[in-house]
Design a protein around this motif. Structure first.
Motif, PDB file in Angstrom:
ATOM      1  N   GLY A 189      45.918  28.581  26.920  1.00  0.00           N
ATOM      2  CA  GLY A 189      46.306  27.648  27.967  1.00  0.00           C
ATOM      3  C   GLY A 189      47.329  28.211  28.933  1.00  0.00           C
ATOM      4  O   GLY A 189      47.252  27.980  30.145  1.00  0.00           O
ATOM      5  N   ASP A 190      48.313  28.969  28.435  1.00  0.00           N
ATOM      6  CA  ASP A 190      49.333  29.527  29.314  1.00  0.00           C
ATOM      7  C   ASP A 190      48.730  30.520  30.300  1.00  0.00           C
ATOM      8  O   ASP A 190      49.123  30.567  31.475  1.00  0.00           O
ATOM      9  N   GLU A 191      47.773  31.309  29.847  1.00  0.00           N
ATOM     10  CA  GLU A 191      47.165  32.288  30.748  1.00  0.00           C
ATOM     11  C   GLU A 191      46.288  31.596  31.791  1.00  0.00           C
ATOM     12  O   GLU A 191      46.186  32.069  32.926  1.00  0.00           O
ATOM     13  N   LEU A 192      45.670  30.485  31.414  1.00  0.00           N
ATOM     14  CA  LEU A 192      44.925  29.717  32.411  1.00  0.00           C
ATOM     15  C   LEU A 192      45.868  29.138  33.461  1.00  0.00           C
ATOM     16  O   LEU A 192      45.536  29.099  34.651  1.00  0.00           O
ATOM     17  N   ARG A 193      47.047  28.699  33.029  1.00  0.00           N
ATOM     18  CA  ARG A 193      48.008  28.153  34.001  1.00  0.00           C
ATOM     19  C   ARG A 193      48.414  29.208  35.016  1.00  0.00           C
ATOM     20  O   ARG A 193      48.531  28.927  36.210  1.00  0.00           O
ATOM     21  N   THR A 194      48.639  30.421  34.564  1.00  0.00           N
ATOM     22  CA  THR A 194      49.039  31.467  35.503  1.00  0.00           C
ATOM     23  C   THR A 194      47.898  31.857  36.432  1.00  0.00           C
ATOM     24  O   THR A 194      48.146  32.414  37.502  1.00  0.00           O
ATOM     25  N   ALA A 195      46.664  31.552  36.045  1.00  0.00           N
ATOM     26  CA  ALA A 195      45.510  31.912  36.876  1.00  0.00           C
ATOM     27  C   ALA A 195      45.098  30.783  37.814  1.00  0.00           C
ATOM     28  O   ALA A 195      44.135  30.942  38.582  1.00  0.00           O
ATOM     29  N   LEU A 196      45.808  29.643  37.779  1.00  0.00           N
ATOM     30  CA  LEU A 196      45.362  28.484  38.547  1.00  0.00           C
ATOM     31  C   LEU A 196      45.296  28.750  40.050  1.00  0.00           C
ATOM     32  O   LEU A 196      44.355  28.307  40.723  1.00  0.00           O
ATOM     33  N   THR A 197      46.274  29.449  40.591  1.00  0.00           N
ATOM     34  CA  THR A 197      46.241  29.738  42.032  1.00  0.00           C
ATOM     35  C   THR A 197      45.015  30.569  42.379  1.00  0.00           C
ATOM     36  O   THR A 197      44.321  30.307  43.374  1.00  0.00           O
ATOM     37  N   HIS A 198      44.728  31.573  41.571  1.00  0.00           N
ATOM     38  CA  HIS A 198      43.540  32.407  41.773  1.00  0.00           C
ATOM     39  C   HIS A 198      42.273  31.549  41.720  1.00  0.00           C
ATOM     40  O   HIS A 198      41.372  31.699  42.553  1.00  0.00           O
ATOM     41  N   ILE A 199      42.207  30.651  40.739  1.00  0.00           N
ATOM     42  CA  ILE A 199      41.026  29.801  40.588  1.00  0.00           C
ATOM     43  C   ILE A 199      40.877  28.869  41.780  1.00  0.00           C
ATOM     44  O   ILE A 199      39.797  28.721  42.363  1.00  0.00           O
ATOM     45  N   ARG A 200      41.985  28.236  42.183  1.00  0.00           N
ATOM     46  CA  ARG A 200      41.933  27.230  43.245  1.00  0.00           C
ATOM     47  C   ARG A 200      41.528  27.837  44.588  1.00  0.00           C
ATOM     48  O   ARG A 200      40.905  27.156  45.414  1.00  0.00           O
ATOM     49  N   ARG A 201      41.864  29.084  44.807  1.00  0.00           N
ATOM     50  CA  ARG A 201      41.568  29.720  46.093  1.00  0.00           C
ATOM     51  C   ARG A 201      40.221  30.430  46.118  1.00  0.00           C
ATOM     52  O   ARG A 201      39.918  31.157  47.065  1.00  0.00           O
ATOM     53  N   SER A 202      39.424  30.213  45.100  1.00  0.00           N
ATOM     54  CA  SER A 202      38.087  30.816  45.046  1.00  0.00           C
ATOM     55  C   SER A 202      37.054  29.735  45.332  1.00  0.00           C
ATOM     56  O   SER A 202      36.863  28.842  44.496  1.00  0.00           O
ATOM     57  N   PRO A 203      36.392  29.773  46.488  1.00  0.00           N
ATOM     58  CA  PRO A 203      35.385  28.744  46.780  1.00  0.00           C
ATOM     59  C   PRO A 203      34.322  28.642  45.687  1.00  0.00           C
ATOM     60  O   PRO A 203      33.924  27.543  45.310  1.00  0.00           O
ATOM     61  N   LEU A 204      33.886  29.784  45.192  1.00  0.00           N
ATOM     62  CA  LEU A 204      32.941  29.812  44.081  1.00  0.00           C
ATOM     63  C   LEU A 204      33.476  30.795  43.051  1.00  0.00           C
ATOM     64  O   LEU A 204      33.639  31.985  43.335  1.00  0.00           O
ATOM     65  N   LEU A 205      33.765  30.306  41.873  1.00  0.00           N
ATOM     66  CA  LEU A 205      34.343  31.134  40.823  1.00  0.00           C
ATOM     67  C   LEU A 205      33.312  31.357  39.721  1.00  0.00           C
ATOM     68  O   LEU A 205      32.702  30.397  39.231  1.00  0.00           O
TER      69      LEU A 205
END
Length: 382
Positions: A189-205
């Motif tokens: 979960g902690d690593e997903l939290r740090t990746a949230l900005t990367h995820i949110r800025r990807s139109p298609l992930l």
């Protein structure tokens, strides 16, 4: 002969928590020179007013601060010293995150097996879902899997689930492209939290899986890796399938209920559910309570919750109205959006109290909360 007010290096070391060898190193580097050195014996002596600087130096070195930066902090005004410490911490966190990402890439390549395509999702939608579901995680040293997010993919849907044993949140997403295989694992979960900005800025992930991590990548963006947890995730599906029938259902406007919880005295509250609506009152006394308009079907009841359990379950619900499916004062309540049911949260009430005195309070005190009956590979998580 040294001044009687001076202390030898051994006494100074004991007072400051620094070893004599460290004091010699700091003296030779010019960071903490002794007050006096015996020209014959070479013994070093320190003043009492040097203790504060030496102790400060020790604390700064404990957070791995370089000598030059530590010297600047010790010589700076408080505001500037705080800024330098913040800058050091930010750099240390950035360096640790870079190491973590590189380590995840190395681990992903250890098996030599190709990664498995899991799903393709809209980045902003996935980021919102992860944030909502991760509110139900917990940092438990004895059960680290409770800090993870269970991800399950089928050709039709991607389901995210998390639980701290007192709450369980799950959300189902429709993939942008059908997956070619079924897959399930628990992601840190902690690593997903740090990746949230990367995820949110990807139109298609796109998500791919390796034996040790998932790989997140989108067009024009660097890959991110989040490690997988090996411990068995609680069997939430069995718990969901075994829930008793809903006896009472209440639809309530979310914001007034959240405000009433924010202003509630104490750490627990009781919902009194009647055909006329809801009333929130302190769990440890009768009190007038706060009336909340609601549409209610089924028999009335009283049910008590810890604030830290109920509030986040309500606040993450999508839309202005929430639907409460109640099964009794000691059974899990299901909380979901009245408009969209793709985010569902289960919250466990606190155990109802029992008054042994007829002249006691109208609202008996609530007992401790009970965990959800979740099972794992080797027994109950309870």
């Amino acid at each position: 002969m040294p001044n009687a007010e001076l202390m030898p290096i051994g006494d100074f070391a004991r007072r400051t928590g620094l070893t004599p060898s460290a004091l010699r190193f700091y003296a030779d580097s010019g960071l903490l020179p002794p007050a006096e050195v015996d020209p014959v014996t070479g013994y070093r002596y320190y003043r009492a007013d040097q203790v504060a600087r030496a102790s400060g130096l020790r604390r700064l070195r404990e957070i791995a601060m370089p000598l030059a930066t530590a010297e600047a902090v010790l010589d700076a005004e408080p505001g500037e010293a705080a800024r330098l410490i913040d800058a050091h911490v930010a750099k240390a966190l950035a360096d640790a995150e870079a190491v973590r990402r590189k380590a995840a890439v190395i681990k992903s390549s250890l098996t030599g097996l190709p990664s498995l395509p899991v799903a393709a999702l809209r980045g902003p939608v996935l980021a919102d879902a992860i944030e909502q579901v991760l509110t139900a995680t917990a940092h438990d040293p004895g059960m680290p899997v409770l800090g993870g997010l269970r991800m399950e993919a089928t050709p039709e849907a991607v389901t995210l689930t998390a639980t701290d044993r007192y709450r369980l949140a799950t959300r189902t997403l429709v993939p942008a492209e059908p997956a070619t295989a079924r897959w399930a694992a628990t992601v840190d979960g902690d690593e997903l939290r740090t990746a949230l900005t990367h995820i949110r800025r990807s139109p298609l992930l796109r998500i791919e899986a390796t034996p040790h991590a998932i790989r997140l990548y989108g067009a024009g963006r660097a890959d991110r890796h989040c490690r997988l947890l090996t411990a068995v995730f609680p069997d939430h599906r069995l718990m969901l399938a075994s829930l008793p029938e809903v006896t009472t259902r209440a639809t309530v406007v979310k914001d007034p209920l959240l405000r009433a919880l924010e202003e509630l005295p104490g750490e627990r509250g009781t919902l009194r559910v009647t055909r006329q609506g809801l009333r929130l009152q302190p769990a440890d006394g009768p009190g007038p309570g706060v009336p909340l308009p609601a549409r209610v079907t089924g028999p009335g009841l009283r049910i008590s919750f810890e604030l830290i359990t109920l509030y986040p379950a309500l606040s993450t619900a999508v839309g202005p109205d929430v639907l409460l499916d109640l099964r009794g004062p000691d059974r899990p309540v299901t909380i979901r959006s009245a408009d969209r049911g793709d985010l569902t949260t289960l919250a466990m009430p606190v155990r109802p109290g029992h008054s042994t005195c007829r002249s006691g309070p109208a609202t008996p005190p609530a007992g401790p909360a009970r965990p959800l009956h979740l099972t794992g590979q080797s027994g109950r998580f309870a």
